[in-house]
Design a protein around this motif. Sequence first.
Motif, PDB file in Angstrom:
ATOM      1  N   LEU A  44       0.831  -1.204   0.000  1.00 52.02           N
ATOM      2  CA  LEU A  44       0.000   0.000   0.000  1.00 52.02           C
ATOM      3  C   LEU A  44       0.867   1.256   0.000  1.00 52.02           C
ATOM      4  O   LEU A  44       0.659   2.181  -0.785  1.00 52.02           O
ATOM      5  N   GLU A  45       1.857   1.290   0.884  1.00 53.26           N
ATOM      6  CA  GLU A  45       2.695   2.485   0.994  1.00 53.26           C
ATOM      7  C   GLU A  45       3.540   2.693  -0.255  1.00 53.26           C
ATOM      8  O   GLU A  45       3.771   3.833  -0.674  1.00 53.26           O
ATOM      9  N   ARG A  46       3.999   1.616  -0.893  1.00 56.31           N
ATOM     10  CA  ARG A  46       4.767   1.766  -2.130  1.00 56.31           C
ATOM     11  C   ARG A  46       3.909   2.397  -3.222  1.00 56.31           C
ATOM     12  O   ARG A  46       4.375   3.264  -3.972  1.00 56.31           O
ATOM     13  N   LEU A  47       2.663   1.969  -3.326  1.00 62.95           N
ATOM     14  CA  LEU A  47       1.768   2.548  -4.332  1.00 62.95           C
ATOM     15  C   LEU A  47       1.526   4.026  -4.074  1.00 62.95           C
ATOM     16  O   LEU A  47       1.572   4.851  -5.000  1.00 62.95           O
ATOM     17  N   LEU A  48       1.265   4.373  -2.826  1.00 61.89           N
ATOM     18  CA  LEU A  48       0.998   5.771  -2.497  1.00 61.89           C
ATOM     19  C   LEU A  48       2.236   6.637  -2.695  1.00 61.89           C
ATOM     20  O   LEU A  48       2.151   7.772  -3.173  1.00 61.89           O
ATOM     21  N   THR A  49       3.392   6.109  -2.337  1.00 62.45           N
ATOM     22  CA  THR A  49       4.638   6.859  -2.513  1.00 62.45           C
ATOM     23  C   THR A  49       4.940   7.055  -3.991  1.00 62.45           C
ATOM     24  O   THR A  49       5.379   8.129  -4.420  1.00 62.45           O
ATOM     25  N   ARG A  50       4.683   6.019  -4.790  1.00 64.39           N
ATOM     26  CA  ARG A  50       4.958   6.090  -6.223  1.00 64.39           C
ATOM     27  C   ARG A  50       4.123   7.171  -6.912  1.00 64.39           C
ATOM     28  O   ARG A  50       4.521   7.723  -7.948  1.00 64.39           O
ATOM     29  N   ALA A  51       2.983   7.528  -6.314  1.00 62.64           N
ATOM     30  CA  ALA A  51       2.147   8.571  -6.905  1.00 62.64           C
ATOM     31  C   ALA A  51       2.864   9.912  -6.944  1.00 62.64           C
ATOM     32  O   ALA A  51       2.608  10.731  -7.835  1.00 62.64           O
ATOM     33  N   GLY A  52       3.788  10.172  -6.007  1.00 65.21           N
ATOM     34  CA  GLY A  52       4.568  11.407  -6.024  1.00 65.21           C
ATOM     35  C   GLY A  52       3.693  12.649  -6.086  1.00 65.21           C
ATOM     36  O   GLY A  52       3.879  13.496  -6.973  1.00 65.21           O
ATOM     37  N   LEU A  53       2.774  12.771  -5.162  1.00 65.86           N
ATOM     38  CA  LEU A  53       1.785  13.851  -5.231  1.00 65.86           C
ATOM     39  C   LEU A  53       2.410  15.225  -5.018  1.00 65.86           C
ATOM     40  O   LEU A  53       3.402  15.366  -4.295  1.00 65.86           O
ATOM     41  N   PRO A  54       1.829  16.257  -5.623  1.00 68.36           N
ATOM     42  CA  PRO A  54       2.363  17.620  -5.498  1.00 68.36           C
ATOM     43  C   PRO A  54       2.028  18.212  -4.128  1.00 68.36           C
ATOM     44  O   PRO A  54       1.203  17.660  -3.390  1.00 68.36           O
ATOM     45  N   PRO A  55       2.643  19.331  -3.776  1.00 70.77           N
ATOM     46  CA  PRO A  55       2.292  20.001  -2.515  1.00 70.77           C
ATOM     47  C   PRO A  55       0.804  20.330  -2.461  1.00 70.77           C
ATOM     48  O   PRO A  55       0.179  20.629  -3.471  1.00 70.77           O
ATOM     49  N   ARG A  56       0.242  20.222  -1.257  1.00 74.04           N
ATOM     50  CA  ARG A  56      -1.170  20.537  -0.994  1.00 74.04           C
ATOM     51  C   ARG A  56      -2.107  19.743  -1.907  1.00 74.04           C
ATOM     52  O   ARG A  56      -3.113  20.249  -2.407  1.00 74.04           O
ATOM     53  N   ALA A  57      -1.756  18.487  -2.095  1.00 76.11           N
ATOM     54  CA  ALA A  57      -2.566  17.615  -2.956  1.00 76.11           C
ATOM     55  C   ALA A  57      -3.945  17.382  -2.349  1.00 76.11           C
ATOM     56  O   ALA A  57      -4.121  17.378  -1.127  1.00 76.11           O
ATOM     57  N   ARG A  58      -4.901  17.172  -3.243  1.00 75.30           N
ATOM     58  CA  ARG A  58      -6.257  16.793  -2.855  1.00 75.30           C
ATOM     59  C   ARG A  58      -6.477  15.331  -3.260  1.00 75.30           C
ATOM     60  O   ARG A  58      -6.192  14.945  -4.398  1.00 75.30           O
ATOM     61  N   ILE A  59      -6.986  14.531  -2.292  1.00 75.87           N
ATOM     62  CA  ILE A  59      -7.128  13.090  -2.487  1.00 75.87           C
ATOM     63  C   ILE A  59      -8.583  12.698  -2.228  1.00 75.87           C
ATOM     64  O   ILE A  59      -9.225  13.215  -1.306  1.00 75.87           O
ATOM     65  N   LEU A  60      -9.087  11.766  -3.027  1.00 79.69           N
ATOM     66  CA  LEU A  60     -10.450  11.262  -2.878  1.00 79.69           C
ATOM     67  C   LEU A  60     -10.419   9.739  -2.892  1.00 79.69           C
ATOM     68  O   LEU A  60      -9.768   9.145  -3.747  1.00 79.69           O
ATOM     69  N   ASP A  61     -11.124   9.122  -1.947  1.00 77.81           N
ATOM     70  CA  ASP A  61     -11.273   7.667  -1.942  1.00 77.81           C
ATOM     71  C   ASP A  61     -12.749   7.332  -2.066  1.00 77.81           C
ATOM     72  O   ASP A  61     -13.553   7.641  -1.177  1.00 77.81           O
ATOM     73  N   LEU A  62     -13.107   6.701  -3.178  1.00 72.86           N
ATOM     74  CA  LEU A  62     -14.486   6.310  -3.462  1.00 72.86           C
ATOM     75  C   LEU A  62     -14.702   4.881  -2.973  1.00 72.86           C
ATOM     76  O   LEU A  62     -14.220   3.931  -3.572  1.00 72.86           O
ATOM     77  N   GLY A  63     -15.397   4.743  -1.850  1.00 71.69           N
ATOM     78  CA  GLY A  63     -15.524   3.451  -1.190  1.00 71.69           C
ATOM     79  C   GLY A  63     -14.382   3.270  -0.215  1.00 71.69           C
ATOM     80  O   GLY A  63     -13.657   2.272  -0.254  1.00 71.69           O
ATOM     81  N   CYS A  64     -14.213   4.249   0.691  1.00 68.50           N
ATOM     82  CA  CYS A  64     -13.014   4.304   1.550  1.00 68.50           C
ATOM     83  C   CYS A  64     -13.035   3.298   2.685  1.00 68.50           C
ATOM     84  O   CYS A  64     -12.007   3.063   3.320  1.00 68.50           O
ATOM     85  N   GLY A  65     -14.202   2.700   2.985  1.00 62.13           N
ATOM     86  CA  GLY A  65     -14.258   1.747   4.091  1.00 62.13           C
ATOM     87  C   GLY A  65     -13.792   2.363   5.386  1.00 62.13           C
ATOM     88  O   GLY A  65     -14.285   3.419   5.802  1.00 62.13           O
ATOM     89  N   GLU A  66     -12.820   1.746   6.020  1.00 64.79           N
ATOM     90  CA  GLU A  66     -12.313   2.216   7.304  1.00 64.79           C
ATOM     91  C   GLU A  66     -11.157   3.200   7.156  1.00 64.79           C
ATOM     92  O   GLU A  66     -10.483   3.531   8.136  1.00 64.79           O
ATOM     93  N   GLY A  67     -10.922   3.655   5.937  1.00 71.26           N
ATOM     94  CA  GLY A  67     -10.000   4.759   5.711  1.00 71.26           C
ATOM     95  C   GLY A  67      -8.526   4.441   5.768  1.00 71.26           C
ATOM     96  O   GLY A  67      -7.705   5.357   5.851  1.00 71.26           O
ATOM     97  N   ALA A  68      -8.150   3.162   5.668  1.00 69.75           N
ATOM     98  CA  ALA A  68      -6.735   2.812   5.795  1.00 69.75           C
ATOM     99  C   ALA A  68      -5.878   3.457   4.716  1.00 69.75           C
ATOM    100  O   ALA A  68      -4.768   3.933   4.981  1.00 69.75           O
ATOM    101  N   TRP A  69      -6.383   3.480   3.474  1.00 67.49           N
ATOM    102  CA  TRP A  69      -5.597   4.074   2.387  1.00 67.49           C
ATOM    103  C   TRP A  69      -5.476   5.586   2.576  1.00 67.49           C
ATOM    104  O   TRP A  69      -4.401   6.158   2.379  1.00 67.49           O
ATOM    105  N   LEU A  70      -6.557   6.226   2.977  1.00 65.09           N
ATOM    106  CA  LEU A  70      -6.528   7.683   3.129  1.00 65.09           C
ATOM    107  C   LEU A  70      -5.668   8.124   4.294  1.00 65.09           C
ATOM    108  O   LEU A  70      -4.901   9.088   4.172  1.00 65.09           O
ATOM    109  N   THR A  71      -5.784   7.454   5.432  1.00 61.68           N
ATOM    110  CA  THR A  71      -5.005   7.897   6.591  1.00 61.68           C
ATOM    111  C   THR A  71      -3.515   7.692   6.355  1.00 61.68           C
ATOM    112  O   THR A  71      -2.697   8.514   6.787  1.00 61.68           O
ATOM    113  N   ARG A  72      -3.156   6.647   5.621  1.00 59.26           N
ATOM    114  CA  ARG A  72      -1.736   6.464   5.303  1.00 59.26           C
ATOM    115  C   ARG A  72      -1.270   7.477   4.270  1.00 59.26           C
ATOM    116  O   ARG A  72      -0.129   7.958   4.331  1.00 59.26           O
ATOM    117  N   ALA A  73      -2.132   7.811   3.326  1.00 59.07           N
ATOM    118  CA  ALA A  73      -1.767   8.835   2.344  1.00 59.07           C
ATOM    119  C   ALA A  73      -1.537  10.176   3.032  1.00 59.07           C
ATOM    120  O   ALA A  73      -0.576  10.895   2.716  1.00 59.07           O
TER     121      ALA A  73
END
Length: 251
Positions: free
Chosen positions: A25-54
């Motif tokens: 999970l962390e490798r995928l999120l890191t590979r995204a290389g998001l810009p400063p002050r990025a905006r992120i959306l999770d469609l079907g976030c469940g318990e938010g594990a992907w978002l909180t780590r992002a």
Amino acid sequence: MERDLISHLAHGDHPIAAPVSGSGLERLLTRAGLPPRARILDLGCGEGAWLTRALTLYPDATADGVDVSESGLAAAAEEAERRGVADRLRLHRTPAAGHTSAEPYDLVLCVGATHAYGGLAPTLAAVRGHLRPSSGLALVGEGFWERPPTPEQLALLGAEPDEYADLAGTVERMEAAGYAVIHGHTSTLAEWDEYEWSWTGTLSRWALTHPGPDGDAALAAARAHREMWLRGYRGVLGFVTLLLHQTPEPG
């Protein structure tokens, strides 16, 4: 018991809610290389594990999580508080298809939740509508056939042969929808096993410590799920999470 409560209980020891390890999970999120002050959306976030780590990886990012599960969103809020990112996370209890925003997103996730839109193709079309033009990225997790399923396996899964493609075909479907694949994580059998043993075992343990109608229902759900996994899709259904960059629309 309600389906979302069963899911919430079953994911108690594996909140990623997909056959993906924490390091994957962390490798995928890191590979995204998001810009400063990025905006992120999770469609079907469940318990938010992907978002909180992002939000932990990108300390000036903000995020929106969308789900219909009240228990899942409550768990996401708790995890955000625990990680110290609650002030940068907004949670919305609404169907994924109902989410709107005045501003586009730099990263849109939909991992293991394409059913919310009725399949992969409509999911990819909906995701594109949320992305920042030119630079927006998508992170989409979807099943694929590791090997052709037998009629008996299809019947057990309640699936059609063309419900999924093989891995190459899944990539082709995503690129045909207007995306270039720039990275991916193909879940290993060990990741699948860890996820499924956790799902069925955590739910079974809860059931056995909560005797009564709810416990009986939870135990029956755990056993039915285990049967479908071990006799149905283990080694047959794969899972891939692809990082996608939108390509220019024709014309």
